[in-house]
Design an enzyme around this catalytic site. Sequence first.
Site, mmCIF file in Angstrom:
data_model
loop_
_atom_site.group_PDB
_atom_site.id
_atom_site.type_symbol
_atom_site.label_atom_id
_atom_site.label_comp_id
_atom_site.label_asym_id
_atom_site.label_seq_id
_atom_site.Cartn_x
_atom_site.Cartn_y
_atom_site.Cartn_z
ATOM 1 N N PRO A 299 0.830 -1.205 0.000
ATOM 2 C CA PRO A 299 0.000 0.000 0.000
ATOM 3 C C PRO A 299 0.871 1.264 0.000
ATOM 4 O O PRO A 299 1.862 1.331 0.741
ATOM 5 C CB PRO A 299 -0.827 -0.101 1.291
ATOM 6 C CG PRO A 299 -0.160 -1.147 2.120
ATOM 7 C CD PRO A 299 0.650 -2.019 1.208
ATOM 8 N N LEU B 209 5.726 1.708 4.217
ATOM 9 C CA LEU B 209 6.215 0.354 3.921
ATOM 10 C C LEU B 209 7.182 0.346 2.733
ATOM 11 O O LEU B 209 7.463 -0.688 2.148
ATOM 12 C CB LEU B 209 5.040 -0.604 3.670
ATOM 13 C CG LEU B 209 4.081 -0.766 4.857
ATOM 14 C CD1 LEU B 209 2.955 -1.730 4.521
ATOM 15 C CD2 LEU B 209 4.817 -1.250 6.110
ATOM 16 N N GLY B 210 7.674 1.534 2.398
ATOM 17 C CA GLY B 210 8.748 1.623 1.401
ATOM 18 C C GLY B 210 8.286 1.408 -0.030
ATOM 19 O O GLY B 210 9.086 0.976 -0.875
ATOM 20 N N SER C 109 7.580 3.587 -2.395
ATOM 21 C CA SER C 109 8.224 4.407 -3.427
ATOM 22 C C SER C 109 9.682 3.983 -3.611
ATOM 23 O O SER C 109 10.182 3.969 -4.738
ATOM 24 C CB SER C 109 8.080 5.899 -3.136
ATOM 25 O OG SER C 109 8.874 6.254 -2.055
ATOM 26 N N ALA D 153 10.858 0.878 -3.172
ATOM 27 C CA ALA D 153 10.830 -0.392 -3.907
ATOM 28 C C ALA D 153 10.533 -0.123 -5.382
ATOM 29 O O ALA D 153 11.126 -0.746 -6.273
ATOM 30 C CB ALA D 153 9.780 -1.327 -3.307
ATOM 31 N N ASP E 204 15.611 3.223 3.116
ATOM 32 C CA ASP E 204 14.554 2.354 2.564
ATOM 33 C C ASP E 204 15.021 1.683 1.275
ATOM 34 O O ASP E 204 14.810 0.495 1.050
ATOM 35 C CB ASP E 204 13.319 3.184 2.170
ATOM 36 C CG ASP E 204 12.615 3.801 3.355
ATOM 37 O OD1 ASP E 204 13.240 3.891 4.420
ATOM 38 O OD2 ASP E 204 11.450 4.194 3.197
#
Length: 315
Positions: A101, A106-107, A109, A111, A151
């Site tokens: 999401p 949760l990183g 962008s 990833a 990240d």
Amino acid sequence: MKSSASAPGKVILFGEHFVVYGVRAILCAIDRRITATSETIDELEIRIRSEIGDAEVPLGLSWADQKAPRFMRPFLHLAREALGESGTKGGLEIRLESEIPPGMGLGSSSAACVAAAASIWGLFEKKPREEILRRAIAAERTIFEDASGADTSASALGGIVSYTRDRLERVDPGKSLCLIIANSEYVHSTREEVLKVRRFKERNEEAFAEMCRREQGLVESALSSLVSGDMRSLGLMMTQNQEMLKKMGVSTEKLDVMVMEAGRTSYGAKITGAGGGGCIIALVDESNTAQTLGALEKVSECFVARIDFEGLKYL
Ligand code: PMV
């Protein structure tokens, strides 16, 4: 010709915000991924297709003339860089598919930057992981110039990493971690939360310096507990880290409730990422997963996550 790559999201186990001021952070890649597929096209434009928006940007426009939303910038940057360096005449299409999401810490962008950089370069000349990482960090800084790169590093390498601006190290955990991630469903802005902490620091220089020293100590102890697989002390330290994040003003009422619910049965719980919304993580194992999930489900959306040991993957 097409090329695909995927990269995992991440959680921050310790040290978010403090890492901006030189303290070490510990991050863990998680088993939720973003896949990027790139393709050269005849049209002289860069096309981006993603579930959070599409864009078609003619080649050769300056940033100021581009009408694409800000979050597209890293992909435009990566595409223009690769087209320019490879001397390609046409344009490029990048498609992003995500299991992470967005805007939840949760990183997603980071990833997406790692997966996009690898898939784009896969069309021309596959680059080593370190170079993809360097390019992905530069791309991310087109939207957030202060991004620490933490990240992005966790996503590219996978597993657990300890990170400072000038040092990235792999951490081998004594036990594989099991985390519950609970989503406040409130999208946060990393930029705003980082600014909030900067203002807190400016108003409380001495207290902030002391907090940084405490956090550094916590991170060093957490590394030992990770290596020895001591879940109890690791969880306790996560809860202590949360107290400091709360003091800096990046927690919210909802996040506090989630942390409290998770704290009753898990080994420990805290915000992960910038705060102000986004997610919390709770450390569990087979003895307390069901109970903690049950409690968290009453207040938020949640799921079980495990460590992703692969990082960036060319598909
Ligand atoms: O964007 P998030 O929620 O993963 O947070 C990034 C972590 C910060 O330490 C707050 C900022 C940074 O650049 O390290």
